[in-house]
Scaffold this active site. Sequence first.
Site: not given
Ligand code: F6R
Length: 617
Positions: A2, A27, A80, A106-107, A490, A494, A497, A513, A612
Amino acid sequence: MCGIVGYIGSRPALPILMGGLHRLEYRGYDSAGVAFFQEGRIDVVKRKGRLSNLEGALRGQFGDDLSSGGIRLGIAHTRWATHGAPSDENSHPHLSASGRIAVVHNGIIENYLEIKRSLTTLGYRFVSETDTEVVAHLIEHHFTTDACRDLLSAVLRTLGEIEGSYALGVLCADDPDSFIAARKDSPLVVGLGDHGNFIASDIPAILEHTREVLILEDKEVAVLRADGVRVMDTLGRPVDRRPMHVDWDIESAEKGGYEHFMMKEIHEEPRAVRDTVAPRIHGGGIRLDDISLTAEDVARIQRIQIIACGTANHAGHVARHAIESLCRIPVDVDVASEFRYRDPIVDGRTLAIVISQSGETLDTMAAMREAKRRGARTFAIVNVVGSSIAREADDVLYTMAGPEIAVASTKAYNTQLAAVYLLTFRLAVLLGRMTEAECAIWTGKLLALPESLERILSDREVLQRFAYEHFNARSVFFIGRGLDFALSMEGSLKLKEISYIHSEAYAGGELKHGTIALIEEGTLVVCPLTQTSLLDKMIGNIREVKARGAVVLGIACDSAPKVDDVCDTVFRIPDVDPLLAPLLAVTPMQLFAYYVAVNKGCDVDKPRNLAKSVTVE
Ligand code: F6R
């Protein structure tokens, strides 16, 4: 997580506080509020939703000129949500019973339920679901009944009783010439201005008023007056803190001085993991207060279906290993968009675990509804409190990552794993497959992870150098076995993307294979090597790719033998139980992807074609 701003001085406080809240807007938050001193009492105005709602309420009270009220002292907060849904009642500031003490926080107060129970028996009434409200009541309790001489003594006594993390601002109607701030494990700075003094959880909130700041350390308390600031420890002993001059511009201040939000968020991982696990571990056992799953419910579960997308789905693959190995329940993991349309075998004896950072991903949401429609009980691991998935699931375990702004998910993944481990250990105990004593050993290992993450972050230069040497790679393979394969997915996501380099994750044993045909002179291969029992097999796979000219980056525990002989570079992580290793070993992969992308000049925080929160099918 927050945001906090506070001011005392000769200037009108409300415009300063609202300006500070606006600076924290980037944020994301779900509600905001201010408490200010006026005519011998404290007024609180707070509203759920956007800052304009709070602004509208203040304008209703003061008219268009917020400086008109003659207010010179106040504290403000953007929330938040962590405990309790976003609502006017749960917004900060929180008032004590008499309304004479206001608190922003916050916390996470880990022992708030115990304190709430004892204050309730003393007659205190609570109006919110938050952990913060106990702080306001407890300070008042000490102030009025325990003969604490003044507000400061009451605050110090309260700090001695609360456990967990806090950045606090405390205002008292009986002391209009000062207010108090305190911090432990949650950032808080004091700003020193010409016309007054400030507190802020983040420097951007006060940067337009002052560049001289005192960074409070853990367990420090500050008493702010218009003409000066005293800093002390929680026993009231003076502490000598020198101000620091901040020369960041606003944009870099928002990123905490880091070049990108992604790097800032990677550096928040130790805090985020600690906040996710510590409040839920008591005496070695796991307490998931809001979860209604009983031993009988758990005994009925015949299979578990994990549903998620992207990074969250990769966390699901780790979850499958953990749950199958400790609970011995069969687990399937699906990407949400596939699950919906494959006529899945799901019934009343299925537990559907849904993982999502945003809690708004449409595919995940729709898949959860499908699982529910077929009779499954749903359990969500979600970061955003009050999000759609959190609201619709039968049970929710929140990750405490805080707002994630960079599009590429980092700290959310570490905290999703932390939540997965908590759930796994709890299920194993409820199933009688783990004793409380064994659980205490596991939770002890979980609690050690944040410190190990700190070390990984401080050793990051090795990855920075390696990325600098290899950022021109055309294709990168991530190979691993067991949990290291789950983790490789993962690491590979990373990298692709944010750096736009083609990358694939493969199970170490599967390369031969077919895919090994793609390995040629100079092909980059990243290998997590944390699974002790599979290490020799992986060393064999590394020899296979090395023989075809690959350059290999290994990620291995401190005591892993032989890996230096086969890898070109080895990044060492602290020794860790193999089951928990993905939570640590993902961080070097995130850092590697970050450095490669920065070297390539990519827009790290906003990669092309991505959003996002994916709220379309
Ligand atoms: C990768 C990324 C996406 C999300 C995916 C699911 O860095 O951010 O692959 O992980 O779109 O999003 P959430 O977790 O918000 O359902």
